[in-house]
Enzyme design. Structure first.
Site, PDB file in Angstrom:
ATOM      1  N   ARG A 104     -25.516 -52.973-128.664  1.00  9.18           N
ATOM      2  CA  ARG A 104     -24.911 -51.642-128.746  1.00  9.18           C
ATOM      3  C   ARG A 104     -23.635 -51.580-129.565  1.00  9.18           C
ATOM      4  NH1 ARG A 104     -27.972 -51.787-124.913  1.00  9.18           N
ATOM      5  NH2 ARG A 104     -27.070 -53.844-124.765  1.00  9.18           N
ATOM      6  N   THR A 105     -22.683 -52.455-129.241  1.00  8.85           N
ATOM      7  CA  THR A 105     -21.354 -52.277-129.834  1.00  8.85           C
ATOM      8  C   THR A 105     -21.419 -52.492-131.342  1.00  8.85           C
ATOM      9  OG1 THR A 105     -20.503 -53.133-127.761  1.00  8.85           O
ATOM     10  CG2 THR A 105     -18.931 -52.911-129.559  1.00  8.85           C
ATOM     11  N   ARG A 132     -15.581 -58.857-131.945  1.00  5.01           N
ATOM     12  CA  ARG A 132     -15.915 -59.329-130.588  1.00  5.01           C
ATOM     13  C   ARG A 132     -15.760 -60.841-130.573  1.00  5.01           C
ATOM     14  NH1 ARG A 132     -20.979 -57.626-126.957  1.00  5.01           N
ATOM     15  NH2 ARG A 132     -19.583 -55.840-126.760  1.00  5.01           N
ATOM     16  N   LYS A 182     -17.474 -73.937-139.172  1.00  5.64           N
ATOM     17  CA  LYS A 182     -16.872 -75.071-139.904  1.00  5.64           C
ATOM     18  C   LYS A 182     -15.439 -75.304-139.461  1.00  5.64           C
ATOM     19  CE  LYS A 182     -19.316 -73.313-143.904  1.00  5.64           C
ATOM     20  NZ  LYS A 182     -19.030 -72.547-145.119  1.00  5.64           N
ATOM     21  N   HIS A 233     -12.620 -54.167-123.060  1.00  8.76           N
ATOM     22  CA  HIS A 233     -13.653 -53.646-123.970  1.00  8.76           C
ATOM     23  C   HIS A 233     -13.308 -52.174-124.204  1.00  8.76           C
ATOM     24  CE1 HIS A 233     -17.297 -52.962-126.034  1.00  8.76           C
ATOM     25  NE2 HIS A 233     -18.170 -53.516-125.206  1.00  8.76           N
TER      26      HIS A 233
HETATM   27  N1   CP Z   1     -22.075 -52.330-123.758  1.00 13.76           N
HETATM   28  C1   CP Z   1     -22.040 -53.389-124.609  1.00 13.76           C
HETATM   29  O1   CP Z   1     -20.959 -53.917-124.931  1.00 13.76           O
HETATM   30  O2   CP Z   1     -23.260 -53.781-125.056  1.00 13.76           O
HETATM   31  P1   CP Z   1     -23.516 -54.935-126.133  1.00 13.76           P
HETATM   32  O3   CP Z   1     -23.078 -56.233-125.502  1.00 13.76           O
HETATM   33  O4   CP Z   1     -24.966 -54.883-126.448  1.00 13.76           O
HETATM   34  O5   CP Z   1     -22.641 -54.632-127.315  1.00 13.76           O
END
Ligand code: CP
Length: 307
Positions: free
Chosen positions: A51-52, A101, A80, A129
């Protein structure tokens, strides 16, 4: 230059402006389809995501911009030994904004300190998040009409679930929100979150059984048990099916309660709940694109240019 590392990097007024912009985008998407012509978003994902990452990419494409990036540490020069600080200096030469992320708490903050472009924290370890929180806030506001006056039950892995930590930090800034924290003892929210609730005189309770509190909830926020953050597989196996939301539990809830989930789901919501009109987790995914479009415009300073 502004970054988004924590939901608290936006004041309540800035947040409300961003949610207003996201709503306008949802109503008039064509008006925004060329605002980012020529701009580039880099997605730097050192951890898996559906999603993100893809909603950021969809958001930039919807705005007329383009995207580049990597979807795992293995496919980047991190494998590396390149540091996050060096990577972001390089990416600053290629892109106008980036979403990162990382499994390590604080990595996006380190990146922001060396970056020439806005950095968005797209999830750092078990910490925060913030863009999921923006998604959650937009979903609640669109469904309920307001971010004040409701009782929210947060259920599942409240220890490792970074979306829960970010959401609590954000919601305490609104009026008359009551929190019911539903988890097994081993997966309770960290003490620092409890301290935040106490310091802000926010009403909260901690319980273990979902059925006991279901009838009190206006929002039920379900979460997955975060297998990847457990040190011991046996502990995960013991906890993974602790909560399963099914039709019989939904029968105990208010008729106007909404179920949210950041997704991905494993077993914690039975698929039989998906057709219940109160199940809002797939609507939530759509709101996530609008709110990330609004965030990109805001951090690039393009939000005021639209007529
Ligand atoms: N909600 C969420 O962060 O989903 P993903 O891990 O798929 O990005």
């Amino acid at each position: 230059m502004k970054h988004l590392l924590s939901p608290l990097d936006l004041s309540v007024d800035e947040l409300n402006d961003l949610l207003d912009l996201a709503r306008d985008i949802s109503i008039n998407p064509k008006k925004y389809s060329h605002v980012c012509d020529g701009k580039k978003l880099a997605t730097l994902f050192y951890e898996p995501s559906t999603r993100t990452r893809l909603s950021f990419e969809a958001a930039m494409i919807n705005l007329g911009g383009s995207v580049l990036g990597f979807s795992s540490a293995d496919s980047s020069s991190a494998s590396k030994g390149e540091s996050v600080s060096d990577t972001i200096r390089v990416i600053s030469c290629y892109a106008d904004i980036c979403a990162m992320r990382h499994p390590k708490e604080g990595a996006p903050m380190v990146a922001a300190s060396k970056s020439g472009i806005p950095v968005i924290n797209a999830g750092d370890g078990g910490h925060q998040h913030p863009t999921q929180t923006l998604t959650d806030l937009m979903t609640i506001r669109e469904l309920r009409g307001s971010l004040d006056n409701f009782t929210i039950g947060l259920c599942g892995d409240l220890k490792f679930g970074r979306t829960v930590h970010s959401l609590i930090n954000s919601l305490i800034r609104y009026k008359n929100i009551k929190f019911i924290l539903i988890s097994p003892k081993e997966l309770r929210v960290p003490d620092y979150i409890i301290d935040v609730l106490r310091e802000n005189n926010v009403e909260y309770s901690e319980v273990e059984k979902l059925e006991d509190v279901m009838s009190q909830l206006d929002i039920l926020y379900m979460t997955r048990v975060q297998r990847e953050r457990f040190f011991n597989e046996d502990d995960y196996l013991r906890m993974k099916n602790f909560y399963i939301l099914d039709k019989s539990k939904m029968n105990l809830a208010k008729k106007d309660m909404f179920v949210l989930h950041p997704l991905p789901r494993v077993n914690e919501i039975s698929v039989e709940v998906d057709d219940d009109p109160r199940a809002a987790y797939f609507k939530q995914v759509q709101y996530g694109v609008y709110v990330r479009m609004a965030l990109i415009l805001t951090l690039l300073g393009l939000d005021k240019e639209i007529q």
